[in-house]
Motif scaffolding. Sequence first.
Motif, PDB file in Angstrom:
ATOM      1  N   ALA A 450       0.836  -1.208   0.000  1.00 55.06           N
ATOM      2  CA  ALA A 450       0.000   0.000   0.000  1.00 55.06           C
ATOM      3  C   ALA A 450       0.869   1.256   0.000  1.00 55.06           C
ATOM      4  O   ALA A 450       0.580   2.232  -0.708  1.00 55.06           O
ATOM      5  CB  ALA A 450      -0.928  -0.012   1.212  1.00 55.06           C
ATOM      6  N   ALA A 451       1.949   1.240   0.777  1.00 50.44           N
ATOM      7  CA  ALA A 451       2.846   2.398   0.831  1.00 50.44           C
ATOM      8  C   ALA A 451       3.572   2.586  -0.496  1.00 50.44           C
ATOM      9  O   ALA A 451       3.745   3.720  -0.989  1.00 50.44           O
ATOM     10  CB  ALA A 451       3.853   2.225   1.965  1.00 50.44           C
ATOM     11  N   LYS A 452       4.009   1.496  -1.088  1.00 49.21           N
ATOM     12  CA  LYS A 452       4.718   1.573  -2.370  1.00 49.21           C
ATOM     13  C   LYS A 452       3.808   2.127  -3.466  1.00 49.21           C
ATOM     14  O   LYS A 452       4.244   2.944  -4.306  1.00 49.21           O
ATOM     15  CB  LYS A 452       5.241   0.189  -2.760  1.00 49.21           C
ATOM     16  CG  LYS A 452       6.016   0.148  -4.071  1.00 49.21           C
ATOM     17  CD  LYS A 452       7.225   1.079  -4.058  1.00 49.21           C
ATOM     18  CE  LYS A 452       8.291   0.594  -3.101  1.00 49.21           C
ATOM     19  NZ  LYS A 452       9.521   1.437  -3.183  1.00 49.21           N
ATOM     20  N   LYS A 453       2.545   1.698  -3.482  1.00 51.51           N
ATOM     21  CA  LYS A 453       1.594   2.226  -4.457  1.00 51.51           C
ATOM     22  C   LYS A 453       1.438   3.744  -4.285  1.00 51.51           C
ATOM     23  O   LYS A 453       1.359   4.497  -5.262  1.00 51.51           O
ATOM     24  CB  LYS A 453       0.240   1.527  -4.310  1.00 51.51           C
ATOM     25  CG  LYS A 453       0.158   0.151  -4.941  1.00 51.51           C
ATOM     26  CD  LYS A 453      -1.213  -0.475  -4.698  1.00 51.51           C
ATOM     27  CE  LYS A 453      -1.375  -1.738  -5.519  1.00 51.51           C
ATOM     28  NZ  LYS A 453      -1.598  -1.462  -6.948  1.00 51.51           N
ATOM     29  N   ALA A 454       1.385   4.182  -3.031  1.00 53.30           N
ATOM     30  CA  ALA A 454       1.247   5.621  -2.761  1.00 53.30           C
ATOM     31  C   ALA A 454       2.466   6.386  -3.256  1.00 53.30           C
ATOM     32  O   ALA A 454       2.349   7.495  -3.802  1.00 53.30           O
ATOM     33  CB  ALA A 454       1.033   5.855  -1.267  1.00 53.30           C
ATOM     34  N   GLU A 455       3.643   5.804  -3.088  1.00 55.65           N
ATOM     35  CA  GLU A 455       4.867   6.455  -3.569  1.00 55.65           C
ATOM     36  C   GLU A 455       4.848   6.593  -5.091  1.00 55.65           C
ATOM     37  O   GLU A 455       5.206   7.641  -5.650  1.00 55.65           O
ATOM     38  CB  GLU A 455       6.088   5.639  -3.126  1.00 55.65           C
ATOM     39  CG  GLU A 455       6.353   5.697  -1.633  1.00 55.65           C
ATOM     40  CD  GLU A 455       7.479   4.757  -1.227  1.00 55.65           C
ATOM     41  OE1 GLU A 455       8.096   4.157  -2.133  1.00 55.65           O
ATOM     42  OE2 GLU A 455       7.718   4.620  -0.005  1.00 55.65           O
ATOM     43  N   ARG A 456       4.429   5.526  -5.773  1.00 59.29           N
ATOM     44  CA  ARG A 456       4.384   5.566  -7.237  1.00 59.29           C
ATOM     45  C   ARG A 456       3.380   6.599  -7.734  1.00 59.29           C
ATOM     46  O   ARG A 456       3.627   7.300  -8.725  1.00 59.29           O
ATOM     47  CB  ARG A 456       4.030   4.184  -7.782  1.00 59.29           C
ATOM     48  CG  ARG A 456       5.146   3.156  -7.626  1.00 59.29           C
ATOM     49  CD  ARG A 456       4.697   1.791  -8.086  1.00 59.29           C
ATOM     50  NE  ARG A 456       5.759   0.804  -7.959  1.00 59.29           N
ATOM     51  CZ  ARG A 456       5.589  -0.503  -8.125  1.00 59.29           C
ATOM     52  NH1 ARG A 456       4.392  -0.976  -8.441  1.00 59.29           N
ATOM     53  NH2 ARG A 456       6.602  -1.330  -7.990  1.00 59.29           N
TER      54      ARG A 456
END
Length: 529
Positions: A450-456
């Motif tokens: 979820a955090a990685k998706k937000a970063e992208r």
Amino acid sequence: MQDLQPIRRALISVSDKTGLIDLAQALSARGVEILSTGGSAATIREAGIPVRDVSDVTGFPEMMDGRVKTLHPAVHGGLLALRDNPEHVAAMEQHGIGPIDLLVVNLYPFEETVAKGADYDTCIENIDIGGPAMIRAAAKNHAFVSVVVDVFDYVALLHELDQHEGQTSLAFRKRLAQNAYARTGAYDAAVSTWMADAIGEVNPRRRVFAGQLQQPLRYGENPHQRAAFYIDGSNRPGVATAEQLQGKELSYNNINDTDAAFELVSEFLPSDGPACAIIKHANPCGVARGESILDAYRKAFDCDRTSAFGGIVALNTPLDAETAQAITEIFTEVVIAPGADPAAREIFAAKKNLRLLITPKLADTAEAGLAWKQVSGGLLVQDRDNGRRVQDDLKVVTKKAPTDAQMADLLFAWKVAKHVKSNAIVYARDGATVGIGAGQMSRLDSALIAAKKAERMAEAMGLPEPLTKGCVVASDAFFPFPDGLMEAAAAGASAVIQPGGSMRDDEVIAAADEAGLAMVLTGMRHFRH
């Protein structure tokens, strides 16, 4: 077994009089003698069509408020007799029993009576006895007897008679018989299910589920799987009862994903403001509330623009032109909403493959009901997950309590987490999801994804930092260790909502305090498998 059988004598007894006069006229014109009961006989007679009362055949009047009228050897002998069996033929001659070649019956409206909320005694009185008995008898003897239980089979019956000079083929009678047994099976299922609920039988010894074909599907989840869509008669608002205004036929996956989207968006009442849910492969890729339905859509879209491509959009208020225009800027499979204004419909009309579904209202997510799924050799049956939590149900367990704004986002994220495949992690900020981790074997992995998706998304949108900075986080089940919680904190979460109940709750709470997080416990989990 002889293929073609002539129709010379028919028994008609129907509750639903739709098409009755046309059918009776068509049969009479073909020289078929018509027997009938009660209201059906009266309707046929008033139309000037020759009809004979069943009571004249049985020698007994209808009695006990119509409970006893067709339960008689003159009726069942005429339906069950094997016309090629000399002993059966001799018995018919000895007792003056005439053959019945066609049975047309639709049953007392039990399901409709229950749906109207009728009391126990009224429901009992609407359980048909003679009808199912005759239907089963005629279906068993389909070698000689045609049985029609659905109004929309009247045309097929008359076409069959025209094709075969007043006769029906064995293949046709077999199809009618199969449908007849399915109808009585579904009817008995409705009665037994209603009665179990009425008498408080939580786990009856036998459960029966029935459905009526809504549409054959091109294929199932994959092209090599056959599939069809059946409705259960509950009339619950959603994909099963929606009106499709445009677009190509729904697929198996479209129906599954649209159901997931509509059930999620129904968590948000229109009185609380516009809301939008975007679904991909049965999981939310963006959910938001907004000042307008367009604002809600854009905020939901910004959670995961990549996954929204080819997704399903569900709205909790009617679709307007501005939102319709925004939705058509990318490829979208289905849009479902409780209404759409003319301008929005006109915009969608230019996208011939985009399906637009309209429902009369939202689903009631607090409504009780059953949910089931097949496993090898059986069915798993449970109550629908209608569990809810409001602010007064939450327990603050950390030194820091959530602010009012955080509390609103926590409750929003909690509603969304209920509809995310477990293990579920939902980051939310300002009434919108900003990162979703779904269906992982580890809660830690869900938090990381979820955090990685937000970063992208932050990179794609040219933002200086991910929207998870300063967000809240919801977990559908407890954190078994502090690691998942710490990943959420590293992503920028400042407040947490989770069920609690872990053996290590104290460790998790201590870790939250050390990180300066506010955390509330719901005491309720939302596994979704």
